[in-house]
Design a protein around this motif. Structure first.
Motif, mmCIF file in Angstrom:
data_model
loop_
_atom_site.group_PDB
_atom_site.id
_atom_site.type_symbol
_atom_site.label_atom_id
_atom_site.label_comp_id
_atom_site.label_asym_id
_atom_site.label_seq_id
_atom_site.Cartn_x
_atom_site.Cartn_y
_atom_site.Cartn_z
ATOM 1 N N GLY A 1 -18.561 -1.051 -17.768
ATOM 2 C CA GLY A 1 -17.987 -0.309 -16.651
ATOM 3 C C GLY A 1 -17.304 -1.216 -15.642
ATOM 4 N N VAL A 2 -16.239 -0.702 -15.039
ATOM 5 C CA VAL A 2 -15.534 -1.426 -13.973
ATOM 6 C C VAL A 2 -15.400 -0.500 -12.767
ATOM 7 C CG1 VAL A 2 -14.260 -2.910 -15.570
ATOM 8 C CG2 VAL A 2 -13.264 -0.736 -14.864
ATOM 9 N N ASP A 3 -15.426 -1.091 -11.585
ATOM 10 C CA ASP A 3 -15.280 -0.302 -10.361
ATOM 11 C C ASP A 3 -13.895 0.330 -10.321
ATOM 12 O OD1 ASP A 3 -17.736 -1.316 -9.789
ATOM 13 O OD2 ASP A 3 -17.130 -2.441 -8.021
ATOM 14 N N PHE A 4 -13.861 1.643 -10.078
ATOM 15 C CA PHE A 4 -12.593 2.350 -9.937
ATOM 16 C C PHE A 4 -12.309 2.691 -8.474
ATOM 17 C CE2 PHE A 4 -10.595 6.614 -9.567
ATOM 18 C CZ PHE A 4 -9.300 6.242 -9.919
ATOM 19 N N PHE A 5 -13.334 3.177 -7.775
ATOM 20 C CA PHE A 5 -13.143 3.638 -6.394
ATOM 21 C C PHE A 5 -14.390 3.342 -5.587
ATOM 22 C CE2 PHE A 5 -13.972 6.995 -3.253
ATOM 23 C CZ PHE A 5 -12.839 6.914 -2.467
ATOM 24 N N THR A 6 -14.186 2.827 -4.395
ATOM 25 C CA THR A 6 -15.250 2.651 -3.411
ATOM 26 C C THR A 6 -14.831 3.388 -2.148
ATOM 27 O OG1 THR A 6 -15.836 0.472 -4.293
ATOM 28 C CG2 THR A 6 -16.609 1.009 -2.080
ATOM 29 N N CYS A 7 -15.706 4.215 -1.607
ATOM 30 C CA CYS A 7 -15.349 4.979 -0.409
ATOM 31 C C CYS A 7 -14.952 4.023 0.721
ATOM 32 C CB CYS A 7 -16.513 5.860 0.029
ATOM 33 S SG CYS A 7 -16.123 6.889 1.467
ATOM 34 N N PRO A 8 -13.733 4.153 1.243
ATOM 35 C CA PRO A 8 -13.249 3.214 2.255
ATOM 36 C C PRO A 8 -13.679 3.557 3.681
ATOM 37 C CG PRO A 8 -11.507 4.742 1.711
ATOM 38 C CD PRO A 8 -12.679 5.112 0.838
ATOM 39 N N ILE A 9 -14.374 4.675 3.843
ATOM 40 C CA ILE A 9 -14.752 5.144 5.179
ATOM 41 C C ILE A 9 -16.221 4.820 5.416
ATOM 42 C CG2 ILE A 9 -14.828 7.119 6.731
ATOM 43 C CD1 ILE A 9 -12.782 8.467 4.814
ATOM 44 N N GLY B 1 -3.153 13.012 -13.280
ATOM 45 C CA GLY B 1 -4.194 12.017 -13.512
ATOM 46 C C GLY B 1 -4.819 11.468 -12.251
ATOM 47 N N CYS B 2 -4.414 11.978 -11.088
ATOM 48 C CA CYS B 2 -4.989 11.528 -9.822
ATOM 49 C C CYS B 2 -6.275 12.297 -9.518
ATOM 50 C CB CYS B 2 -3.992 11.705 -8.686
ATOM 51 S SG CYS B 2 -2.492 10.716 -8.861
ATOM 52 N N LEU C 1 -10.131 12.649 -0.385
ATOM 53 C CA LEU C 1 -9.069 11.668 -0.611
ATOM 54 C C LEU C 1 -8.444 11.860 -1.981
ATOM 55 C CD1 LEU C 1 -10.823 8.443 0.739
ATOM 56 C CD2 LEU C 1 -9.430 10.090 2.003
ATOM 57 N N ARG C 2 -7.106 11.800 -2.032
ATOM 58 C CA ARG C 2 -6.414 11.760 -3.321
ATOM 59 C C ARG C 2 -6.197 10.298 -3.684
ATOM 60 N NH1 ARG C 2 -0.324 13.335 -5.476
ATOM 61 N NH2 ARG C 2 -0.979 13.818 -7.611
ATOM 62 N N VAL C 3 -6.625 9.953 -4.893
ATOM 63 C CA VAL C 3 -6.600 8.567 -5.342
ATOM 64 C C VAL C 3 -5.809 8.497 -6.640
ATOM 65 C CG1 VAL C 3 -8.062 6.649 -6.132
ATOM 66 C CG2 VAL C 3 -8.814 8.102 -4.237
ATOM 67 N N ASN C 4 -4.872 7.560 -6.747
ATOM 68 C CA ASN C 4 -4.092 7.434 -7.974
ATOM 69 C C ASN C 4 -4.881 6.694 -9.058
ATOM 70 O OD1 ASN C 4 -3.869 4.661 -7.390
ATOM 71 N ND2 ASN C 4 -1.788 4.841 -6.586
ATOM 72 N N THR C 5 -4.272 6.508 -10.225
ATOM 73 C CA THR C 5 -4.999 5.918 -11.354
ATOM 74 C C THR C 5 -5.313 4.440 -11.140
ATOM 75 O OG1 THR C 5 -2.871 5.586 -12.476
ATOM 76 C CG2 THR C 5 -4.111 7.572 -13.033
ATOM 77 N N MET D 1 0.838 -1.204 0.000
ATOM 78 C CA MET D 1 0.000 0.000 0.000
ATOM 79 C C MET D 1 0.873 1.254 0.000
ATOM 80 S SD MET D 1 -3.225 -0.812 -0.012
ATOM 81 C CE MET D 1 -4.047 0.633 0.649
ATOM 82 N N PRO D 2 0.524 2.244 -0.819
ATOM 83 C CA PRO D 2 1.321 3.477 -0.846
ATOM 84 C C PRO D 2 1.149 4.279 0.441
ATOM 85 C CG PRO D 2 -0.660 3.704 -2.194
ATOM 86 C CD PRO D 2 -0.595 2.272 -1.778
ATOM 87 N N GLU D 3 2.156 5.095 0.735
ATOM 88 C CA GLU D 3 2.079 5.973 1.903
ATOM 89 C C GLU D 3 1.015 7.040 1.662
ATOM 90 O OE1 GLU D 3 4.916 9.060 4.451
ATOM 91 O OE2 GLU D 3 5.780 7.793 2.870
ATOM 92 N N VAL D 4 0.239 7.340 2.693
ATOM 93 C CA VAL D 4 -0.846 8.317 2.577
ATOM 94 C C VAL D 4 -0.397 9.646 3.181
ATOM 95 C CG1 VAL D 4 -3.238 8.859 3.176
ATOM 96 C CG2 VAL D 4 -2.580 6.489 2.664
#
Length: 325
Positions: free
Chosen positions: A217-225, A239-240, A252-256, A1-4
């Motif tokens: 369509g494909v899922d890109f982002f689901t709110c994790p909170i 592109g973020c 939230l900043r989310v990468n590609t 997981m990337p650093e937040v």
């Protein structure tokens, strides 16, 4: 997981007390910011050179959910409003409708439709979020107007698209709360949010024709909170995405790849939409929906926030009006 990476905002840039602040938009040539208050039927403007003291507003007799600039027209901008698409003078607030969303049939009394309230479909709907694609089409989502349907939101919503010749198309039916929409930097995919789903979906997109492959369509982002839903979002030049997660106080900043790489904490829960002005990210918010449960969130509810995130926003497309409105 990337650093937040963490950002924290402790006070507003401007305490506007919006009922539902939305659609922050950078008027780059003027270096000014405009944004709407849908519930209170207002448009706000700030000269960013002068700062909060330059704040002014237009009081309207209809709601505006989204705005965009018009290519070759410095005097006016286009908006998605209560009844459809309109054009407004930047200096005076004078406006005119250029394309209504609803048909004559939808302006007839229908017994309240699915919510069982509101005389006509036109009456119980309003514009929400929107964006302009690379070829100058203006996409605007319409949803049930909570002030009319008493909060009973259904899937009566429609994603519309206004073509440069001012013809209107219905691109997607049966949506609930159409929100953040944007395109990949190569314009091969479109991102679209129907907030109650909790997801942002990525769809193949044909920039030439404006066709969307909704079945692919494909899922890109689901709110994790827990309890949060994606509302509006802004894209940066890398592109973020910077996604307002309504009900969490977080952007939230989310990468590609859809991974969270940064988090902005705001001092109110109901954040609605971010928008870039250079490297500064402005964030609108709404009135707290549960003030007794979250009293801390009420102090700056409906305020406008700002944080410098060190990356510029992706340039915004302008509507290409090919015929006189």
């Amino acid at each position: 997981m990337p650093e937040v990476k963490q950002y924290k905002i402790t006070e507003p840039y401007l305490d506007t007390k919006c009922g539902l602040g939305e659609a922050p938009f950078w008027e780059e040539e003027r270096n000014s910011l405009r944004f709407s208050d849908i519930v209170n039927k207002k448009l706000h403007f700030i000269d960013l050179e002068k700062g909060p003291s330059s704040h002014k507003r237009f009081d309207l007799d209809f709601s505006v959910g989204t705005t965009a600039d018009i290519e070759g027209n410095d005097k006016e901008f286009i908006f998605g409003g209560k009844y459809g698409y309109g054009v407004m003078n930047r200096e005076t607030g004078e406006s005119r409708w250029v394309q209504k969303m609803w048909t004559d049939e939808e302006r007839k009394e229908d017994g309240g439709g699915k919510p069982g309230v509101g005389k006509t479909r036109e009456e119980r709907m309003r514009s929400n979020d929107g964006a302009v694609d690379i070829n100058g089409r203006y996409w605007v989502g319409a949803m049930n107007d909570p002030l009319v349907v008493e909060g009973n939101i259904t899937d009566e919503g429609v994603l519309f698209c206004l073509e440069p010749d001012l013809s209107i198309k219905r691109k997607k039916e049966s949506v609930s709360i159409p929100n953040g929409m944007s395109w990949t930097l190569d314009n091969k995919y479109m991102y679209f949010t129907d907030s109650p789903s909790g997801k942002i979906i990525k769809y193949p997109f044909d920039a030439t024709t404006g066709a969307v492959s909704w079945d692919k369509g494909v899922d890109f982002f689901t709110c994790p909170i827990e309890g949060g839903v994606p509302d509006g979002h802004a894209q940066d030049e890398e592109g973020c995405f910077w996604i307002a997660c309504f009900g969490t106080g977080k952007v939230l900043r989310v990468n590609t790849q859809g991974e969270v790489i940064a988090e902005i904490e705001c001092p109110t829960r109901c954040v609605t939409c971010p928008g870039f002005c250079g490297t500064k990210l402005f964030i609108t918010s709404a009135e707290e929906e549960a003030p007794k449960e979250y009293p801390w969130s009420t102090k700056y509810q409906g305020a406008l926030f700002m944080v410098d995130v060190g990356v510029r926003g992706c340039p915004l497309n302008k509507f290409k009006m090919a015929t006189k409105a």
